[in-house]
Design an enzyme around this catalytic site. Structure first.
Site, PDB file in Angstrom:
ATOM      1  N   LEU A 174       0.861  -1.172   0.000  1.00 23.57           N
ATOM      2  CA  LEU A 174       0.000   0.000   0.000  1.00 23.57           C
ATOM      3  C   LEU A 174       0.901   1.226   0.000  1.00 23.57           C
ATOM      4  O   LEU A 174       1.980   1.209   0.600  1.00 23.57           O
ATOM      5  CB  LEU A 174      -0.882   0.042   1.254  1.00 23.57           C
ATOM      6  CG  LEU A 174      -1.991  -0.999   1.413  1.00 23.57           C
ATOM      7  CD1 LEU A 174      -2.683  -0.805   2.759  1.00 23.57           C
ATOM      8  CD2 LEU A 174      -2.994  -0.932   0.281  1.00 23.57           C
ATOM      9  N   ASP A 175       0.456   2.293  -0.650  1.00 26.18           N
ATOM     10  CA  ASP A 175       1.210   3.544  -0.582  1.00 26.18           C
ATOM     11  C   ASP A 175       1.317   4.004   0.866  1.00 26.18           C
ATOM     12  O   ASP A 175       0.436   3.708   1.686  1.00 26.18           O
ATOM     13  CB  ASP A 175       0.515   4.631  -1.405  1.00 26.18           C
ATOM     14  CG  ASP A 175       0.572   4.362  -2.899  1.00 26.18           C
ATOM     15  OD1 ASP A 175       1.400   3.548  -3.324  1.00 26.18           O
ATOM     16  OD2 ASP A 175      -0.231   4.976  -3.632  1.00 26.18           O
ATOM     17  N   ARG A 176       2.355   4.752   1.160  1.00 25.69           N
ATOM     18  CA  ARG A 176       2.591   5.228   2.522  1.00 25.69           C
ATOM     19  C   ARG A 176       1.383   5.977   3.084  1.00 25.69           C
ATOM     20  O   ARG A 176       1.027   5.829   4.259  1.00 25.69           O
ATOM     21  CB  ARG A 176       3.833   6.126   2.533  1.00 25.69           C
ATOM     22  CG  ARG A 176       4.214   6.645   3.917  1.00 25.69           C
ATOM     23  CD  ARG A 176       5.515   7.413   3.841  1.00 25.69           C
ATOM     24  NE  ARG A 176       5.927   7.864   5.161  1.00 25.69           N
ATOM     25  CZ  ARG A 176       7.089   8.473   5.403  1.00 25.69           C
ATOM     26  NH1 ARG A 176       7.941   8.679   4.424  1.00 25.69           N
ATOM     27  NH2 ARG A 176       7.395   8.863   6.624  1.00 25.69           N
ATOM     28  N   ARG A 225      -5.036   6.539  -7.962  1.00 20.75           N
ATOM     29  CA  ARG A 225      -4.709   7.960  -7.879  1.00 20.75           C
ATOM     30  C   ARG A 225      -4.585   8.590  -9.268  1.00 20.75           C
ATOM     31  O   ARG A 225      -5.115   9.686  -9.524  1.00 20.75           O
ATOM     32  CB  ARG A 225      -3.415   8.151  -7.088  1.00 20.75           C
ATOM     33  CG  ARG A 225      -3.508   7.609  -5.671  1.00 20.75           C
ATOM     34  CD  ARG A 225      -2.152   7.461  -5.004  1.00 20.75           C
ATOM     35  NE  ARG A 225      -1.521   8.743  -4.731  1.00 20.75           N
ATOM     36  CZ  ARG A 225      -0.352   8.865  -4.105  1.00 20.75           C
ATOM     37  NH1 ARG A 225       0.296   7.783  -3.684  1.00 20.75           N
ATOM     38  NH2 ARG A 225       0.157  10.067  -3.885  1.00 20.75           N
ATOM     39  N   THR A 244      -1.752   5.708   2.190  1.00 22.19           N
ATOM     40  CA  THR A 244      -2.999   4.950   2.110  1.00 22.19           C
ATOM     41  C   THR A 244      -3.147   4.101   3.361  1.00 22.19           C
ATOM     42  O   THR A 244      -2.201   3.454   3.799  1.00 22.19           O
ATOM     43  CB  THR A 244      -2.995   4.032   0.869  1.00 22.19           C
ATOM     44  OG1 THR A 244      -2.826   4.820  -0.308  1.00 22.19           O
ATOM     45  CG2 THR A 244      -4.303   3.248   0.763  1.00 22.19           C
TER      46      THR A 244
END
Length: 337
Positions: A157-159, A259, A161
């Protein structure tokens, strides 16, 4: 894995950093492959445990026959079997030991058994170290669970998110879940708030994505017809004046897919510091709680469905919307749809 002759294996460097060359024993090491390590290709196994050793050197010792399995020569495509005896030749590791302290941490557990660990990751925490981050979720969990024989990220997961993050506690579980994801047999859903007048109840976005790096070395993704095919399905959940709450269903799993698909469609995610509306983000940062302050990206992995790698049971797990996102949602008042 077990060692003969009490020789310290190179894999010990995975948590303490690469061992200085003066401390590396100048003799062959013999590793007995455990259940957790079975199923890997020999080249990937060596690259993982020989931290600090150049990739070219690992492949050289494979080609030269210095690495043996059960006393026989193998090529780099050989897949390890539980009980295999692997001979690893003497290897000097010239890098200095990494003395970075990783604080142990636990996270909210959504599900755990002998094969899987599923947590609710908070926003602002990287899933792993790298790119200017000393450590992330995986390193902190390993520090808090020193007796865990195996613990690996199933996905990322993105930081910024929040939400569901799967980790495997057995290599067989990791391999199985990766196969499910490659074959499109998992279902991952996200909640996100976007700026703009969203019209459709359900909308498919199919835009090819290309990864690149900025001059500063930061990873970015752009819509490019020569990029990787990418597909997201968005469903409208609630509509507000100037905003919309959407559920995003991933049909492919590209970097920053949700995104970039939303930004390219004219509906940037609130708080997105890479592809968002920067002026709006600044206004949301300055707002107070009553006027709808938002100090993070509004993207939350709220649901995942997969087949349990051992039992074969279909599992659907959920993580409630993060508190700071829920507060922002409440601040918007009654939806208009």
């Amino acid at each position: 894995m077990k060692m003969q002759n009490d020789v310290v294996p190179p894999s010990h460097s995975a948590t303490t950093g690469a061992v200085p060359s003066s401390q590396v024993p100048l003799q062959a090491q013999f590793v007995t492959i455990s259940e957790e390590d079975a199923g890997q290709r020999i080249d990937n196994y060596l690259l993982r445990i020989c931290k600090g050793v150049p990739k070219s050197h690992v492949y050289r010792i494979l080609r030269s026959g210095e690495v043996r399995v059960n006393k026989g020569r193998i090529d780099q495509l050989y897949r390890l079997v539980e009980g295999d005896m692997v001979r690893i030749p003497p290897i000097r590791i010239a890098e200095k030991a990494d003395t970075t302290h990783v604080p142990a941490a636990e996270f909210k557990v959504i599900f755990e058994d002998s094969h899987l660990l599923v947590i609710d990751k908070p926003a602002g925490v990287a899933v792993h170290g790298g790119s200017g981050v000393s450590f992330g979720v995986i390193e902190q969990l390993r520090a808090s669970r020193p007796d865990a024989k195996f613990l690996e990220l199933v996905h990322r997961l993105d930081r910024d998110t929040s939400g569901l993050l799967l980790l495997a506690k057995k290599r067989s579980a990791l391999t199985n879940l990766h196969e499910q994801m490659r074959d499109g047999d998992t279902d991952k859903r996200y909640l996100t708030m976007v700026a703009g007048d969203w019209k459709n109840a359900r909308q498919h976005v199919k835009l090819a994505l290309h990864k690149y790096s900025t001059a500063e070395g930061e990873r970015r993704v752009a819509v490019n017809p020569e990029g990787m095919p990418s597909h997201t399905v968005f469903s409208l959940l609630k509509k507000f004046a100037g905003f919309a709450l959407l559920e995003a269903e991933l049909k492919t799993g590209r970097t920053h897919q949700i995104r970039v698909h939303l930004s390219a469609s004219g509906f940037p995610i609130l708080g997105d510091d890479k592809y968002g509306d920067f002026a709006l983000n600044r206004a949301l940062l300055k707002a107070d709680a009553q006027r709808g302050a938002l100090k993070r990206m509004f993207l939350h992995a709220h649901q995942i469905t997969f087949t349990h790698p051992d039992s074969g049971k279909i599992m659907t797990l959920n993580a409630p919307l993060a508190a700071e996102c829920e507060r922002f949602l409440v601040s918007l008042g009654k939806p208009i749809n």
